[in-house]
Write an enzyme that holds these catalytic residues in place. Structure first.
Site, PDB file in Angstrom:
ATOM      1  N   GLU A   1      16.761 116.883  -7.936  1.00 15.08           N
ATOM      2  CA  GLU A   1      18.001 116.571  -7.153  1.00 15.08           C
ATOM      3  C   GLU A   1      18.932 117.905  -7.481  1.00 15.08           C
ATOM      4  O   GLU A   1      20.250 117.598  -7.818  1.00 15.08           O
ATOM      5  CB  GLU A   1      18.677 115.287  -7.755  1.00 15.08           C
ATOM      6  CG  GLU A   1      17.663 114.021  -7.053  1.00 15.08           C
ATOM      7  CD  GLU A   1      18.438 112.820  -7.458  1.00 15.08           C
ATOM      8  OE1 GLU A   1      18.460 111.856  -6.929  1.00 15.08           O
ATOM      9  OE2 GLU A   1      18.658 112.546  -8.838  1.00 15.08           O
TER      10      GLU A   1
ATOM     11  N   GLU B   1      12.365 109.352  -3.065  1.00 16.74           N
ATOM     12  CA  GLU B   1      12.849 108.120  -3.650  1.00 16.74           C
ATOM     13  C   GLU B   1      13.414 107.251  -2.765  1.00 16.74           C
ATOM     14  O   GLU B   1      14.433 107.237  -2.181  1.00 16.74           O
ATOM     15  CB  GLU B   1      13.870 108.540  -4.702  1.00 16.74           C
ATOM     16  CG  GLU B   1      13.448 109.540  -5.927  1.00 16.74           C
ATOM     17  CD  GLU B   1      14.469 109.854  -6.966  1.00 16.74           C
ATOM     18  OE1 GLU B   1      15.636 109.262  -6.936  1.00 16.74           O
ATOM     19  OE2 GLU B   1      14.328 110.507  -7.787  1.00 16.74           O
TER      20      GLU B   1
END
Length: 623
Positions: A203, A277
């Protein structure tokens, strides 16, 4: 003689035929028992996972990733196999896991890949269960884990710039990757192992402080022998800055927005689309309600993702537990960090205790539609037992326990815990730190907002109040002569996400004042609650029975009696206010097991966030 010889020969032939028949039957049975897990070992290894078209391919054939996250460091090793069997039985074909740098290198240059941290054993176990693996080695992992998995000793450098190409950070990453990649590279698909893809950082688009950083991490992986498909992982906004050339970008979300999928398709057309995710639930913060994401809300989204021919990874499939002091803290959009609770149940399909949920059964029904063979039978649940109540038997005051800590340090000024000269000059990572100095007057104590994160304040061992982010001033009582001012400071967890990672030093991070005069000349005790200290404490002869009035803060000891083979259980604390929690989690594998608690008598509003498990359990603790 001739007749007898012929009869013996005929018996021998019968025995051979019988033996061959047994071997054939055994082979058929073995095949039937392993048909659902043999794929990883059986396939020829010519071409690994590729992303050269709108679908993934494995060995040139279309392949859809049906993944789930289970972190080996959040699940007792004895239960790894149980959790992976339940993953396989749900219809998933791929395991994803982070790698926590701060556990694997607790001190600079000291590496631990043993026992609970035996990553190679975890990868081998996944392969034996017929699961592929997507490895997410960081070095930053977020994961609601202290400092996002980065070791706290990095913060000894006051110029440190985490997640950048600052030399102090990149040198440490190189050293860690030298050890980590050497261990995991042999488990890649091309070498006969289960790893089909590796994620580059995590991320980074939400951080994005250094354009050269992601290429550095990518090269650090490739140059050390990573050859499988590379991925990145970001939310919609992070996709704009989180990618790196040569790695497939994937997306993270909970609610499906068609525009986000279009955006992903637009930045890398004719590539496989994957939700790295898909948040099956959410983490819990101390003081907030337990998050629940219902199966009725989740299943339609997962169904739609699969209809779009996308691959998916459930984060989390099984959450587990933030053992010890490893839970992080959340600070985005908040005036002060809020600590994560010990439980990482996450409202995941498989509960923290390993139980099936409604989500699990509905997902299993859904995923079965994407398999040509019947799914494996559901593994049985672990047996559990309710034991008799335990009674606290002995106590030891915090002040008496100081004899069992390492030699205290002297410093003119307060020192943050990471820069204490302890643990082979790696500083203190977790736990508590006692700062003491001499005062000669009463008045107003002002923390100048330099307490990280919470301090119990004592004058001559008498509790006078709490200092934290909200309360920064405290009136000290009247007294004569020299008195000892003590501040027991707790690290309640370092922020694991956002742009304040460089600011996560703990303890007293600056000066404190009494009546606007800066206090000096401190004696500092490190109480990081490591096994050595706890074991010395437990074996000491200084414990007092409860016939003597307990002194707070204090350590309290009790024994749990198990009169048969130990079973899973929970600890419920309906009337006990914990100050530090279990300190050291101990497994119940002995007939008689003792546990030690550090307890402080204070109001419910000043409870230590990391001392209790999820509110969902009303103070129930799993053992």
């Amino acid at each position: 003689m001739e007749s007898s010889s012929m009869f013996g020969l005929r018996l021998s032939l019968k025995q051979r035929y019988f033996l061959l028949l047994c071997v054939a039957v055994g082979a058929i049975l073995a095949y039937q028992c392993t048909r659902n897990r043999a794929e990883v070992r059986r396939m020829s290894r010519v071409e690994g996972l590729k992303a050269n078209s709108s679908q993934f391919t494995l060995e040139g054939k279309p392949f859809r990733i049906l993944g789930g996250s289970i972190h080996y460091f959040r699940v007792p090793r004895a239960y790894w196999e149980d959790r992976l069997l339940k993953m396989k039985a749900c219809g998933l074909n791929t395991l994803t896991t982070y790698v926590p740098w701060n556990l694997h290198e607790p001190e600079r240059g000291v590496f631990n890949f043993e026992d609970q941290l035996d990553l190679e054993a975890y990868l081998s176990l996944a392969a034996s269960q017929g699961l592929w693996v997507i490895l997410r080695p960081g070095p930053y992992i977020c994961a609601e884990w202290d400092l996002g998995g980065l070791p706290s000793w990095l913060l000894r450098d006051h110029n440190m710039k985490l997640r950048t190409t600052y030399p102090g950070f990149t040198d440490a990453v190189k050293s860690f990757f030298n050890h980590l990649i050497r261990k995991v590279a042999p488990y890649q698909y091309s070498k006969g192992g289960p790893i089909i893809a590796v994620q580059v950082e995590n991320e980074y688009g939400s951080f994005a402080k250094d354009k050269e950083y992601m290429p550095f991490i990518k090269e650090a992986l490739l140059s050390r022998g990573i050859t499988e498909l590379l991925l990145t992982s970001d939310n919609k906004e992070g996709l704009k800055l989180g990618g790196v050339k040569g790695a497939l970008e994937t997306i993270n979300f909970q609610k499906l927005n068609p525009n986000d999928i279009k955006y992903l398709d637009g930045i890398q057309p004719q590539k496989p689309k994957m939700v790295m995710e898909y948040w099956s639930g959410w983490f819990d913060l101390w003081g907030d309600l337990h998050h629940v994401y219902t199966a009725e809300d989740m299943i339609p989204v997962v169904t739609e993702i699969l209809k779009l021919d996308m691959s998916i990874n459930l984060y989390m499939f099984h959450g587990g537990t933030n053992f010890g002091f490893m839970s992080g803290a959340f600070a985005v959009g908040k005036p002060a960090p809020k600590s994560m609770v010990t439980s990482y149940d996450y409202d995941a399909p498989l509960s923290e205790a390993g139980d099936y949920t409604t989500k699990y059964h509905l997902l299993r029904n859904l995923f079965s539609l994407y398999h040509t063979q019947p799914l494996p039978e559901l593994p049985s649940l672990q047996e559990r037992r309710a034991y008799q109540p335990v009674v606290i038997q002995q106590h030891l005051s915090l002040w008496d326990s100081l004899h069992f800590t390492d030699k205290p340090l002297k410093s003119e000024r307060p020192v943050n815990i990471e820069n204490l000269a302890v643990n082979n000059n790696n500083g203190q990572s977790y736990g508590y730190t006692l700062y003491e100095t001499t005062i000669t007057s009463e008045g107003t104590l002002n923390s100048k907002n330099n307490v990280r994160d919470r301090a119990l304040v004592f004058v001559d061992k008498h509790f006078v109040g709490v200092l934290d982010y909200k309360t920064q001033e405290l009136a000290l009582p009247v007294g004569k002569g020299k008195r000892t001012l003590s501040l027991l400071v707790e690290n309640c967890g370092r922020v694991n996400y956002g742009k304040t990672l460089d600011e996560q030093r703990k303890g007293l991070v600056g000066d404190i004042e009494l009546n606007r005069r800066i206090l000096r000349d401190f004696i500092i005790h490190s109480l990081d609650m490591k096994p050595g200290f706890v074991n010395r404490l437990e074996s000491s002869g200084h414990w007092m029975s409860l016939r003597h009035r307990p002194s707070f803060p204090g350590f309290f000891q009790t024994r749990l009696y198990v009169n048969s083979s130990p079973k899973d259980t929970f600890i419920k604390l309906p009337s006990l206010i914990l100050f530090t929690g279990l300190g050291q989690r101990r497994s119940v594998y002995q007939r008689q097991e003792s546990g030690t608690l550090l307890v402080h008598r204070s109001s419910a509003n000043s409870l230590c966030p990391r001392s209790l498990a999820s509110q969902r359990r009303q103070q129930d603790h799993s053992v």
